[in-house]
Write a protein that holds these residues in place. Structure first.
Motif, PDB file in Angstrom:
ATOM      1  N   GLY A 144       5.795   1.333 -10.992  1.00 40.89           N
ATOM      2  CA  GLY A 144       6.262   1.890 -12.454  1.00 40.89           C
ATOM      3  C   GLY A 144       8.501   1.562 -12.113  1.00 40.89           C
ATOM      4  O   GLY A 144       9.029   1.855 -11.713  1.00 40.89           O
ATOM      5  N   GLN A 145       9.076   1.761 -13.715  1.00 35.79           N
ATOM      6  CA  GLN A 145      10.218   1.908 -13.891  1.00 35.79           C
ATOM      7  C   GLN A 145      10.099   2.969 -14.564  1.00 35.79           C
ATOM      8  O   GLN A 145       9.588   3.295 -15.495  1.00 35.79           O
ATOM      9  CB  GLN A 145      10.619   0.492 -14.889  1.00 35.79           C
TER      10      GLN A 145
ATOM     11  N   ALA B 175       1.751   3.851 -19.003  1.00 39.12           N
ATOM     12  CA  ALA B 175       2.767   4.828 -18.721  1.00 39.12           C
ATOM     13  C   ALA B 175       2.440   6.018 -18.618  1.00 39.12           C
ATOM     14  O   ALA B 175       0.889   7.090 -18.865  1.00 39.12           O
ATOM     15  CB  ALA B 175       3.697   4.910 -19.913  1.00 39.12           C
ATOM     16  N   VAL B 176       2.639   7.374 -18.108  1.00 32.48           N
ATOM     17  CA  VAL B 176       3.470   8.773 -17.637  1.00 32.48           C
ATOM     18  C   VAL B 176       4.419   9.034 -17.864  1.00 32.48           C
ATOM     19  O   VAL B 176       5.512   8.557 -18.296  1.00 32.48           O
ATOM     20  CB  VAL B 176       2.427   9.253 -16.371  1.00 32.48           C
TER      21      VAL B 176
ATOM     22  N   PHE C  55       7.193   7.143 -16.657  1.00 32.98           N
ATOM     23  CA  PHE C  55       7.394   5.121 -15.865  1.00 32.98           C
ATOM     24  C   PHE C  55       6.236   5.092 -16.847  1.00 32.98           C
ATOM     25  O   PHE C  55       5.953   5.147 -16.978  1.00 32.98           O
ATOM     26  CB  PHE C  55       6.439   5.847 -14.855  1.00 32.98           C
ATOM     27  N   ASP C  56       6.780   3.111 -16.784  1.00 37.46           N
ATOM     28  CA  ASP C  56       5.836   2.560 -17.139  1.00 37.46           C
ATOM     29  C   ASP C  56       5.791   1.614 -16.351  1.00 37.46           C
ATOM     30  O   ASP C  56       7.013   0.833 -15.325  1.00 37.46           O
ATOM     31  CB  ASP C  56       6.621   2.052 -18.600  1.00 37.46           C
ATOM     32  N   TRP C  57       4.400   1.067 -16.902  1.00 36.47           N
ATOM     33  CA  TRP C  57       4.072  -0.213 -15.973  1.00 36.47           C
ATOM     34  C   TRP C  57       2.778  -1.235 -16.329  1.00 36.47           C
ATOM     35  O   TRP C  57       1.840  -0.417 -16.527  1.00 36.47           O
ATOM     36  CB  TRP C  57       3.297   0.545 -14.426  1.00 36.47           C
TER      37      TRP C  57
ATOM     38  N   TRP D 220       0.969  -1.532   0.042  1.00 40.24           N
ATOM     39  CA  TRP D 220       0.159  -0.605  -0.455  1.00 40.24           C
ATOM     40  C   TRP D 220       0.765   1.202  -0.063  1.00 40.24           C
ATOM     41  O   TRP D 220       0.425   2.683  -0.455  1.00 40.24           O
ATOM     42  CB  TRP D 220      -1.072  -0.066   0.830  1.00 40.24           C
ATOM     43  N   TYR D 221       1.943   0.870   0.953  1.00 37.71           N
ATOM     44  CA  TYR D 221       2.984   2.521   0.922  1.00 37.71           C
ATOM     45  C   TYR D 221       3.724   2.701  -0.365  1.00 37.71           C
ATOM     46  O   TYR D 221       3.670   4.663  -0.538  1.00 37.71           O
ATOM     47  CB  TYR D 221       3.983   2.372   1.844  1.00 37.71           C
ATOM     48  N   LYS D 222       3.835   1.740  -1.907  1.00 37.10           N
ATOM     49  CA  LYS D 222       4.457   2.112  -3.311  1.00 37.10           C
ATOM     50  C   LYS D 222       3.218   3.785  -3.840  1.00 37.10           C
ATOM     51  O   LYS D 222       4.401   4.637  -3.793  1.00 37.10           O
ATOM     52  CB  LYS D 222       4.715   1.102  -3.206  1.00 37.10           C
TER      53      LYS D 222
END
Length: 539
Positions: free
Chosen positions: A459-460, A482-483, A476-478, A5-7
């Motif tokens: 994401g990465q 992506a954003v 960021f890609d997940w 949850w903390y991510k």
């Protein structure tokens, strides 16, 4: 652990005694905080970090603890704390509390027994020397106040170690019985519903001075802390305060079996170099310095917190750059290593720069933290001593004492700010809630947008090359999401060409103003002075 949850949580830090007074005695309390939970829910935060609220002589803002199993009577009772926890859980808000176990107050019963009886087991809870040890290279935390970290105690007939104030004797973490006490304290508060702990001064807990200590054993204690906590509450987390160099960070995470989160002090210090220079290069540099972290771990990013803006992990010349830009007067600096100001006065109240800095901080790798009052742009009071300049009461309205308390002003822990620019008559929650263009309403949109972009926490990330040295761009890609994010650190507009072959379509999610939509084949993107844009990337 059931979930990470903390991510993607949005953290909010506050001191109970300066947030809301419910009974008119001049001191904030748990009943007052409970009444403010709906405000925090509407703001969008979902995890509170509470500064120490234990019984304390208050020599060091409550960090001098004299009873780990109770609430300072000024702030309420254990019953009030339990009612607060129940109300927070009903609103989906988790709570982290400070675990201050590097030292105790000199008034703690352990120390009183230790100084009175050499044969007591509590004697070995602290670190003693029969003669004054030679000057050490290690300085006290407060060099302007304490020149020596060994203090002679008449009753004990010996010197004891204190790396903070002399009223805060260091605990001997090399003693297994002390470590057992720490786990017992954790177990008590976990039973009352907290979601974890912020470990105060973590490096000093792991590196005792004046005793023979197995450093690997002490590092393993972090693993024991996580294992113990997981046995009581599987979704609880440990957050460490570890302001150390890049090559010293990895042991705090271990293999994901130690600390779940670390404050990203290094990133914050390099951020301010970038802001001072209006150049992205320091951000590029620090992101290369930071170690890779295990998947179940996370950085906690912040702009300001309850202490000074510490600048002790950068070069002297870099520190001076920041001083010149944001704290040019000696009274604005502290300990020779930090800035004792809140952000709005540091940037001269420039709303554009404020927004850009918070926008960037909310989308760098990690989870974001707000300090109480940041959402309305509170200022500081440099007439107060030391760190107290940034610890003034929350400004709720334009009523006396800023709506914080109905008590006479002299009974407050610190005076409410009452100047022409940042005083409570002008800067307060009530006024800003009525203004759709206020910083508070902007901050709510920022938090809402951040929570709608889980890519930012899970994401990465990839740093993108641009043709503008003042523009920091990353994405960021997940999974299939992506954003892409762009921030102009300079006080002049520009158009940025991304050095990328992609023809992905970009849709604005959040920005400093309304821009023309980006054509799918266009790579040149306009940005205002101190402008920022968050894009959803559509394949």
């Amino acid at each position: 652990m059931r979930e990470l949850w903390y991510k993607n949580a949005v953290f909010y830090s506050l001191d109970v005694e300066t947030f809301m007074d419910s009974n008119g005695d001049g001191i904030g309390d748990f009943r007052g905080l409970t009444h403010c939970l709906d405000y925090l829910t509407a703001l969008g935060v979902n995890c509170l970090w509470l500064l120490p609220f234990y019984p304390s002589p208050n020599r060091d803002n409550g960090y001098d603890v004299m009873d780990y199993y109770n609430v300072d009577p000024r702030l309420g009772t254990l019953g009030d704390f339990v009612e607060f926890m129940h109300a927070a859980h009903e609103r989906g808000i988790r709570v982290l509390i400070d675990l201050v176990v590097n030292h105790t107050s000199e008034q703690h019963p352990w120390f009183q027994e230790a100084r009175s009886n050499k044969d007591s087991k509590y004697r070995d809870y602290y670190i003693w020397a029969d003669e004054a040890p030679p000057d050490e290279e290690v300085k006290t935390i407060f060099p302007d106040v304490e020149s020596n970290m060994w203090h002679y105690d008449e009753k004990a007939g010996a010197y004891y170690l204190h790396r903070f104030y002399r009223e805060q004797p260091d605990l001997n973490s090399a003693n297994p019985e002390v470590r057992e006490e720490i786990l017992k304290i954790m177990g008590f508060w976990l039973e009352l519903g907290v979601s974890g702990f912020r470990i105060d001064a973590a490096p000093y807990l792991l590196e005792p001075i004046g005793v023979d200590a197995d450093l690997e054993e002490l590092k393993h204690f972090m693993t024991e802390m996580q294992e113990f906590m997981a046995s009581r509450r599987t979704d609880a987390v440990l957050l460490a305060e570890a302001n150390v160099s890049a090559d010293e960070l990895s042991p705090y995470f271990g293999n994901g079996d130690r600390m779940h989160l670390l404050f990203n002090f290094l990133l914050n210090q390099y951020k301010f170099i970038a802001f001072a220079r209006q150049d992205q290069e320091p951000l590029l540099e620090v992101l290369k310095l930071l170690p890779e972290i295990p998947y179940n771990c996370q950085w906690l990013n912040f702009v300001r917190h309850h202490d000074e803006l510490t600048l002790d992990c950068i070069e002297d010349e870099q520190r001076e750059e920041i001083f010149r830009a944001f704290a040019p007067e000696e009274n604005m600096q502290i300990y020779g290593r930090g800035v004792r100001r809140r952000l709005p006065p540091m940037v001269g109240g420039d709303r554009r720069q404020l927004e850009m800095i918070y926008s960037l901080s909310f989308c760098l790798p990690g989870a974001p933290l707000l300090r109480y009052g940041e959402e309305i742009g509170m200022g500081d009071d440099l007439s107060l001593e030391g760190r107290d300049s940034v610890r003034t009461p929350m400004q709720w309205s334009d009523s006396p004492n800023g709506g914080f308390s109905s008590a006479p002003a002299e009974k407050l822990p610190h005076p409410v700010i009452d100047d022409d620019k940042y005083g409570y008559h002008k800067i307060n929650v009530t006024v800003q809630q009525r203004d759709p263009n206020s910083l508070l309403n902007w901050m709510e949109r920022l938090i809402r947008t951040r929570r709608q972009c889980p890519e930012l926490g899970a994401g990465q990330y990839t740093v993108l090359q641009t043709d503008e040295p003042a523009v920091f761009a990353h994405r960021f890609d997940w999974g299939d999401r992506a954003v892409l994010l762009m921030h102009n650190l300079a006080n002049k507009p520009c158009s940025v060409t991304l050095k990328s072959e992609t023809n992905e379509h970009l849709t604005d999610l959040f920005s400093d103003r309304s821009y023309e939509p980006i054509n799918g084949h266009t790579k040149t993107i306009p940005l205002e002075a101190f402008g920022y844009r968050w894009f959803r990337v559509n394949q």
